[in-house]
Design a protein around this motif. Sequence first.
Motif, PDB file in Angstrom:
ATOM      1  N   SER A 322       0.809  -1.226   0.000  1.00 30.25           N
ATOM      2  CA  SER A 322       0.000   0.000   0.000  1.00 30.25           C
ATOM      3  C   SER A 322       0.840   1.274   0.000  1.00 30.25           C
ATOM      4  O   SER A 322       0.389   2.316  -0.468  1.00 30.25           O
ATOM      5  N   ASN A 327       2.290   2.087  -6.535  1.00 30.82           N
ATOM      6  CA  ASN A 327       0.887   1.774  -6.313  1.00 30.82           C
ATOM      7  C   ASN A 327       0.036   2.752  -7.143  1.00 30.82           C
ATOM      8  O   ASN A 327       0.226   3.970  -7.077  1.00 30.82           O
ATOM      9  N   ARG A 328      -0.909   2.221  -7.897  1.00 31.33           N
ATOM     10  CA  ARG A 328      -1.684   3.062  -8.814  1.00 31.33           C
ATOM     11  C   ARG A 328      -2.520   4.131  -8.112  1.00 31.33           C
ATOM     12  O   ARG A 328      -2.909   5.128  -8.723  1.00 31.33           O
ATOM     13  N   LYS A 329      -2.777   3.928  -6.814  1.00 30.22           N
ATOM     14  CA  LYS A 329      -3.592   4.926  -6.106  1.00 30.22           C
ATOM     15  C   LYS A 329      -2.858   6.266  -5.962  1.00 30.22           C
ATOM     16  O   LYS A 329      -3.478   7.295  -5.666  1.00 30.22           O
ATOM     17  N   PHE A 330      -1.531   6.251  -6.166  1.00 31.45           N
ATOM     18  CA  PHE A 330      -0.758   7.482  -6.048  1.00 31.45           C
ATOM     19  C   PHE A 330      -0.572   8.197  -7.391  1.00 31.45           C
ATOM     20  O   PHE A 330       0.117   9.230  -7.440  1.00 31.45           O
ATOM     21  N   ALA A 331      -1.139   7.673  -8.461  1.00 31.22           N
ATOM     22  CA  ALA A 331      -0.882   8.219  -9.806  1.00 31.22           C
ATOM     23  C   ALA A 331      -1.246   9.700  -9.901  1.00 31.22           C
ATOM     24  O   ALA A 331      -0.460  10.516 -10.416  1.00 31.22           O
TER      25      ALA A 331
END
Length: 357
Positions: A322, A327-331
């Motif tokens: 995480s 991690n793609r959530k930080f793009a």
Amino acid sequence: MKVMHKPLDISTTVHRLPESEDRWASWRDFLRANGEPAMYCDPEIIEAIATGLRQEPFIIEATRGGDVVGLLPAIFMRSSLFGRFLVSVPYVNWGGVICADEAVGRKVLGTAIRLAEELDTNYLELRQLEPLDDDRLVVGKSAKVQMRLPLGAEADENWRGLKSEVRTQIRKAAKHGLQVSWGRDDESIRAFYEVFSRNMRDLGTPVFPLRLFRNIAAAARDNAEFGVVRLDGAPIAACLAIHGPGLTEIPSAAALRAYRKTAANSLMYWNAIERAIERGQTEFDFGRSTLGGATYIFKKKWGATARPVTWQYYLRRGDTQSMRPDNRKFALAIQLWQRLPVAATRVLGPMIVRGIP
């Protein structure tokens, strides 16, 4: 009559740094005997990293019959944004449990797990150069490797071993009139940070605080130095070199994108290799790279080969991926960060990155 000797018990103690300075000499004797895996485990280095990140440092010590037989440096990282972690060791690429044998390793790990539970962490993270064989740990999913290059007794040996395209890039940098300097003074550290922080902004990554690098330089003394490549007096590439037992590593390096055509990066690394050889080192570590990525390909051209570093975890809650920057959530956050002024990232970045394991 044969006399049976009962095996000596292994005892462990959790020390908060900078307490227990009376034990540091014994710890250092043990660490020196363990060579390269222990090069970032010195208590002064651990304290320097922890205070640089404004976090809390520990060392778990194992003794048997009064002798030091195991050490685990760990930094307790807590952040309202990200959570609570016990990490060995943040910023650097390896640390973890240093032990005389498997029984000691299990004992130290058990104490570390209890400490992680007492501190109510998300997980315990061990960056092991030599992985531990223990069912309590899981291995993180990582494509990161250390890129290692064997060094000859003379720089000419390595020069002849370079691919022609690498030698061409080094000569190209010289033709641009680039100058390389090395130092541990504040001017060198600031010049390094000017390049490093700008490059981190361009990558969309929060930068470590300037005080972290000052602390490391002070703690490592002559074993740390900053290389700066300048064009017309302005820094355009820079790195931190750490000289350990037989090994020199570059844990941080950067080059400004606007000057990529000058091949400053190539000149910087060649100069660092030459300095390592002058010190009698037998191996050069270009630092961590993503397997198959651009920096991996660049370093492989120098003849470097990949050595894995196993990041192992005792997971209490959440998952190990995480907080990884890929991690793609930080793009979206990365894209926004890349648009910020560099000066703003130098203020905001340290406040964020101090809590990221």
